[in-house]
Design an enzyme around this catalytic site. Structure first.
Site, mmCIF file in Angstrom:
data_model
loop_
_atom_site.group_PDB
_atom_site.id
_atom_site.type_symbol
_atom_site.label_atom_id
_atom_site.label_comp_id
_atom_site.label_asym_id
_atom_site.label_seq_id
_atom_site.Cartn_x
_atom_site.Cartn_y
_atom_site.Cartn_z
ATOM 1 N N LYS A 275 -0.605 -8.291 -44.056
ATOM 2 C CA LYS A 275 -0.135 -7.447 -42.969
ATOM 3 C C LYS A 275 -0.413 -5.981 -43.284
ATOM 4 O O LYS A 275 -0.493 -5.607 -44.446
ATOM 5 C CB LYS A 275 1.387 -7.603 -42.823
ATOM 6 N N ARG A 349 5.414 -21.571 -39.320
ATOM 7 C CA ARG A 349 5.206 -22.876 -38.695
ATOM 8 C C ARG A 349 4.863 -23.945 -39.720
ATOM 9 O O ARG A 349 5.149 -25.128 -39.531
ATOM 10 C CB ARG A 349 4.133 -22.745 -37.600
HETATM 11 N N1 BES Z 1 7.152 -13.340 -39.530
HETATM 12 C C1 BES Z 1 6.079 -13.126 -38.642
HETATM 13 C C2 BES Z 1 6.506 -12.860 -37.196
HETATM 14 C C3 BES Z 1 7.357 -11.638 -36.958
HETATM 15 C C4 BES Z 1 6.768 -10.446 -36.570
HETATM 16 C C5 BES Z 1 8.722 -11.699 -37.048
HETATM 17 C C6 BES Z 1 7.545 -9.334 -36.321
HETATM 18 C C7 BES Z 1 9.508 -10.591 -36.792
HETATM 19 C C8 BES Z 1 8.916 -9.410 -36.426
HETATM 20 C C9 BES Z 1 5.161 -14.340 -38.650
HETATM 21 O O1 BES Z 1 5.091 -15.041 -39.834
HETATM 22 C C10 BES Z 1 3.782 -13.844 -38.343
HETATM 23 O O2 BES Z 1 3.249 -13.151 -39.155
HETATM 24 N N2 BES Z 1 3.253 -14.223 -37.184
HETATM 25 C C11 BES Z 1 1.955 -13.803 -36.786
HETATM 26 C C12 BES Z 1 1.208 -15.019 -36.274
HETATM 27 C C13 BES Z 1 -0.262 -14.782 -36.095
HETATM 28 C C14 BES Z 1 -0.937 -14.621 -37.448
HETATM 29 C C15 BES Z 1 -0.838 -15.958 -35.364
HETATM 30 C C16 BES Z 1 2.117 -12.768 -35.693
HETATM 31 O O3 BES Z 1 3.048 -12.873 -34.900
HETATM 32 O O4 BES Z 1 1.332 -11.831 -35.670
HETATM 33 MN MN MN Z 2 3.620 -14.230 -41.148
#
Ligand code: BES
Ligand code: MN
Ligand code: ZN
Length: 500
Positions: A275, A349
């Site tokens: 990230k 997931r």
């Molecule tokens: N933990 C994150 C989602 C999240 C984002 C929770 C902001 C709370 C606040 C999750 O694991 C994630 O990184 N999701 C990605 C999925 C993508 C890679 C398909 C996302 O939402 O960008």
């Molecule tokens: Mn994630």
């Protein structure tokens, strides 16, 4: 951590102490006991209301310092709006406002639990008290200094009611639930160097003292049964993964349990699909789903709910490392289905895939509800007010919607369907962990999870990325970790699944 308030109930006739809190409707009408308590102030409140243009709107308030005629330091008048058709969430809010308006220096307060048409019911007064409790929470564990405007000693708040015994009885269960909410908030607020998977499992295991049966599966145990999806997420971390199973057996022996499953990513860097730096510290809250499940199990046990319930959480840390999972890897899940990893940041997931399969197979529950801070996409869709709800069962979805309306922890149903599902078919494995496009990202995530629901178990997935932490600060929560979902699911259980 809620050392800010000591709550009690007293008879509504007794002389109030400390800050006096009263309620009026949108015609500035007071109940009989309130009129009596304010008699010595003459038309003071009416004049103050006029000066402040206070019209008793729900949640509005006026404060009078050293009100003439009363030997009290302060009078707080809270509007209820039209006092008809008030819900539990409204009484909670009134309590939250009362606590919020209590100056840090005030050591005592009395809340007159009365509406214009008479005393609040025991349940309503207990809801006010729960609102006070929830608002009083603050996470100060790592602050070594207090600012001048911060509370130093607990305030004694007394709720004046017509039937003290009934209000105390009604509050007992609500206190247990508030304790559960605070536990969930603590877990979400803890920093990720302190709260790593093993430590999370230890804290969940502390529920044993309330009569919850707790089992912890370590890496060896999970490897043995084949939780390859969950273990793949944790393999880049120096901290070992855990699955924790919590059972509260308060129902009939042998009756199928209700099941709650939580995503417990103690820190989500994204892994190799790392990230960006901005805001990454928030990813300490990526275990809010698991935190809610722990808080809920605590609440059910403490209030001795007449239900069999299981809570299962997958607890991991998602780190980049020489040993971390790569995009392109293929892992075998507990279900036997193989998963192609496209993006290591779609890790929640993968954790849920194994713990959901495990729960359905081991417990054959009446239903499963999972909670997960799963996607940024649900925040784009719904903001921070509603959690996204996906369900394979209309009855369960309706009940959750209704419980949401009552508690204020609201959910909005989102679609599932074959057109979305086919987007996660993989070239190389049975399924891939992200779709080709970002469109409908919360939905394709839910489709992925649905592939791991064994035996057509009734199931709902709550995507709480927008509600689990941050931005959910309101009259009954000023903390970063919201504890979202504990009250909602406690309500679902008590309304529909408990022996009466
Ligand atoms: N933990 C994150 C989602 C999240 C984002 C929770 C902001 C709370 C606040 C999750 O694991 C994630 O990184 N999701 C990605 C999925 C993508 C890679 C398909 C996302 O939402 O960008
Ligand atoms: Mn994630
Ligand atoms: Zn995550």
């Amino acid at each position: 951590m809620t050392d800010a308030v000591k709550l009690g109930f007293n008879a509504i006739g007794a002389a109030p102490k400390g800050v006096l809190v009263v309620f009026c409707d949108d015609r500035l009408g007071f109940g009989p006991a309130t009129r009596k308590a304010l008699a010595a102030t003459g038309d003071l409140v009416a004049r103050a209301a006029k000066a402040e243009r206070f019209a008793g709107k729900a949640g509005s308030a006026i404060e009078l310092v050293m009100p003439e005629g009363l030997k009290l330091p302060r009078l707080l008048v809270i509007g209820t709006g039209k006092a008809t058709e008030l819900k539990a969430k409204d009484f909670l809010k009134f309590g939250g406002i009362a606590m919020g308006k209590l100056p840090a220096g005030a050591s005592e307060a009395t809340i007159l639990a009365e509406l214009p048409d008479g005393a609040m019911s025991a349940a309503q007064a207990a809801d006010v008290a729960q609102g006070v409790r929830l608002r009083a929470y603050a996470f100060n564990r790592y602050k070594t200094k207090r600012k001048d405007d911060e509370r130093r000693a607990a305030a004694t708040v007394s709720v004046a009611v017509s039937d003290v015994a009934a209000a105390r009885a009604a509050f007992a269960a609500r206190e247990a639930v508030a304790d559960g909410v605070d536990t969930a908030r603590d877990l979400v607020n803890e920093p990720p160097n302190v709260l790593y998977p093993e430590e999370f499992a230890r804290r969940a295991a502390a529920l044993k003292k309330f009569g919850v049966v707790v089992e912890v599966l370590d890496r060896k145990a999970m490897t043995k049964i084949g939780m390859g999806a969950l273990l793949g997420v944790g393999q880049g971390s120096a901290r070992e993964s855990r699955t924790v199973v919590m059972r509260w057996n308060g129902g009939k022996k042998g009756e199928a349990p209700v099941a709650f499953i939580g995503k417990g990513v103690c820190f989500d860097t994204g892994g190799i699909s790392i990230k960006p730096a901005a805001g990454m510290e928030d990813m300490k809250g990526d275990m809010a789903g698991a935190a809610c499940v722990v808080g809920l199990m605590q609440a059910l046990a403490k209030r001795k709910a007449k239900v069999n319930a299981v809570g299962v959480i997958g607890v991991v840390e998602n780190m980049p490392d020489g040993n971390a999972q790569r995009p392109g890897d293929i892992v075998t899940s507990l279900s036997g289905q193989t998963i192609e990893i496209i993006n290591t940041d779609a890790e929640g997931r993968l954790v849920l895939a194994d713990v959901l399969w495990y729960t359905a197979k081991r417990f054959s529950p009446k239903f499963m509800v999972n909670l997960a801070t799963l996607t940024g996409a649900i925040i784009v869709a719904l903001g921070h007010e509603y959690a996204g709800m996906f369900a394979n069962d209309d009855k369960l979805a309706e009940r959750l919607t209704e419980a949401g309306q009552e508690t204020g922890e609201v959910v909005w149903r989102m679609p599932l369907g074959p057109e979305y599902d086919k987007q996660i078919d993989s070239k190389f494995a049975d399924v891939k962990n992200t779709a080709g496009s970002r469109a409908g990202g919360a939905i394709t995530a839910a489709q992925f999870i649905q592939r791991f629901i064994a035996d057509k178990t009734p199931w709902a997935h709550l995507d709480i990325a927008g509600t689990g932490f941050d931005s959910r600060q309101n009259d009954i929560n000023k903390s970063w970790g919201s504890g979202w979902g504990v009250r909602l699911l406690d309500r679902l259980v008590s309304e529909w699944y408990e022996q009466k």
